[in-house]
Design an enzyme around this catalytic site. Structure first.
Site, PDB file in Angstrom:
ATOM      1  N   LYS A  23      40.455  44.433  47.067  1.00 54.38           N
ATOM      2  CA  LYS A  23      40.236  42.972  47.175  1.00 54.38           C
ATOM      3  C   LYS A  23      41.562  42.210  47.122  1.00 54.38           C
ATOM      4  O   LYS A  23      41.798  41.332  47.931  1.00 54.38           O
ATOM      5  CB  LYS A  23      39.323  42.470  46.036  1.00 54.38           C
ATOM      6  CG  LYS A  23      37.934  43.079  46.026  1.00 54.38           C
ATOM      7  CD  LYS A  23      37.042  42.431  44.968  1.00 54.38           C
ATOM      8  CE  LYS A  23      37.509  42.627  43.538  1.00 54.38           C
ATOM      9  NZ  LYS A  23      37.472  44.042  43.064  1.00 54.38           N
ATOM     10  N   ARG A  98      31.424  37.440  39.426  1.00 46.54           N
ATOM     11  CA  ARG A  98      31.130  38.821  39.051  1.00 46.54           C
ATOM     12  C   ARG A  98      29.765  38.934  38.371  1.00 46.54           C
ATOM     13  O   ARG A  98      29.354  40.046  38.014  1.00 46.54           O
ATOM     14  CB  ARG A  98      32.194  39.328  38.080  1.00 46.54           C
ATOM     15  CG  ARG A  98      33.283  40.193  38.729  1.00 46.54           C
ATOM     16  CD  ARG A  98      34.296  40.441  37.660  1.00 46.54           C
ATOM     17  NE  ARG A  98      35.126  41.582  37.785  1.00 46.54           N
ATOM     18  CZ  ARG A  98      36.393  41.562  38.222  1.00 46.54           C
ATOM     19  NH1 ARG A  98      36.919  40.462  38.690  1.00 46.54           N
ATOM     20  NH2 ARG A  98      37.123  42.654  38.201  1.00 46.54           N
TER      21      ARG A  98
HETATM   22  P1  AMP Z   1      40.616  42.217  38.145  1.00 44.96           P
HETATM   23  O1  AMP Z   1      42.073  41.858  38.205  1.00 44.96           O
HETATM   24  O2  AMP Z   1      39.799  41.409  39.104  1.00 44.96           O
HETATM   25  O3  AMP Z   1      40.371  43.695  38.276  1.00 44.96           O
HETATM   26  O4  AMP Z   1      40.119  41.798  36.683  1.00 44.96           O
HETATM   27  C1  AMP Z   1      40.668  42.393  35.523  1.00 44.96           C
HETATM   28  C2  AMP Z   1      39.768  42.140  34.344  1.00 44.96           C
HETATM   29  O5  AMP Z   1      39.668  40.721  34.121  1.00 44.96           O
HETATM   30  C3  AMP Z   1      38.327  42.598  34.518  1.00 44.96           C
HETATM   31  O6  AMP Z   1      38.156  43.975  34.196  1.00 44.96           O
HETATM   32  C4  AMP Z   1      37.598  41.678  33.543  1.00 44.96           C
HETATM   33  O7  AMP Z   1      37.798  42.091  32.207  1.00 44.96           O
HETATM   34  C5  AMP Z   1      38.361  40.367  33.741  1.00 44.96           C
HETATM   35  N1  AMP Z   1      37.772  39.526  34.823  1.00 44.96           N
HETATM   36  C6  AMP Z   1      38.345  39.165  35.994  1.00 44.96           C
HETATM   37  N2  AMP Z   1      37.529  38.365  36.711  1.00 44.96           N
HETATM   38  C7  AMP Z   1      36.406  38.239  35.986  1.00 44.96           C
HETATM   39  C8  AMP Z   1      35.169  37.564  36.184  1.00 44.96           C
HETATM   40  N3  AMP Z   1      34.923  36.865  37.320  1.00 44.96           N
HETATM   41  N4  AMP Z   1      34.237  37.640  35.202  1.00 44.96           N
HETATM   42  C9  AMP Z   1      34.454  38.331  34.063  1.00 44.96           C
HETATM   43  N5  AMP Z   1      35.591  39.006  33.814  1.00 44.96           N
HETATM   44  C10 AMP Z   1      36.557  38.965  34.758  1.00 44.96           C
END
Ligand code: AMP
Length: 227
Positions: A23, A98
């Site tokens: 993504k 999410r």
């Molecule tokens: P990412 O960089 O998108 O992989 O996000 C890293 C971490 O941030 C995830 O594993 C969640 O702990 C948190 N996170 C990011 N976006 C969300 C979201 N929309 N809702 C809840 N937690 C989030």
């Protein structure tokens, strides 16, 4: 002005997919190609953790465990970011929504500003490939360009192709145990959004197991049509 010109509202694109689906990489490529702004709630949360804000303090341990941060924190962070001027160029939401609660909150926010979702694109991948993808990835600490030990190594070891930066970073949560929790959270809480957006008639699916450029071109076609 009384409507002599019809303003097209800024595009809103959503990238759905498990951690490691690409993504972030694809959002950055779309940002360059279409002049859109990538909004990654993961990046916003990591910045809040680094800055030691109240939200960051509440999110830190949850992120380290690979669980989802509470809806109220994430929605508030995204809502604030959406009010910044650059978002008028159109946005690519990377990692948000999410959960169904977040998707409904986004619907309300967009309704309030007279905007709509142009497309929700699901990057379809197999879980088994995700651990390898995630454990090999790193980014340039200066410009944020993403790399991978196997799939996208910089031309010169340790030097960013894009900005020449030499400080590469690996995420604290990109380890095997956390990846398992993150995949579990994806299947339990985020995958139902595929049906949610299908029901709204905005879902598009892309096979994201192939090479980065082929996926980028499939996405580019969807975005060009959806704008
Ligand atoms: P990412 O960089 O998108 O992989 O996000 C890293 C971490 O941030 C995830 O594993 C969640 O702990 C948190 N996170 C990011 N976006 C969300 C979201 N929309 N809702 C809840 N937690 C989030």
């Amino acid at each position: 002005m009384d409507g002599a010109t019809t303003m097209t509202s800024p595009a809103v694109l959503i990238l759905l997919g498990p951690p490691g689906a690409g993504k972030g990489t694809q959002a950055r490529m779309l940002e360059d190609k279409f002049g859109l702004v990538q909004l990654s709630t993961g990046d916003l949360l990591r910045a809040a953790v680094a800055a030691g804000t109240e939200a960051g303090k509440r999110a830190k341990a949850v992120m380290e465990a690979g669980d989802l941060v509470s809806d109220d924190i994430v929605i508030a962070i995204l809502r604030d970011r959406l009010t910044e001027a650059d978002c008028a160029k159109g946005v690519i939401l990377d990692g948000f929504p999410r959960t169904t609660v977040q998707a409904e909150a986004l619907d309300t926010l967009l309704e309030e500003s007279g905007q709509k979702i142009n497309a929700a694109i699901s990057l379809d991948v197999e879980d088994a490939a995700m651990v390898t993808r995630i454990s090999g990835r790193f980014t340039c600490g200066n410009c944020g360009e993403g790399y991978h030990d196997t799939f996208k190594a910089p031309a010169k070891d340790g030097v960013c192709d894009k900005c020449g930066g030499t400080e590469m970073k690996r995420r604290a949560d990109d380890n095997a145990e956390t990846v398992a929790s993150r995949l579990e959270a994806y299947h339990a809480q985020t995958a139902p959004l595929i049906a949610y957006y299908d029901g709204k008639g905005v879902l598009q699916r892309v096979d994201a197991m192939g090479d980065i450029d082929a996926i980028a071109s499939a996405l580019g076609e969807i975005v060009a049509k959806a704008q």
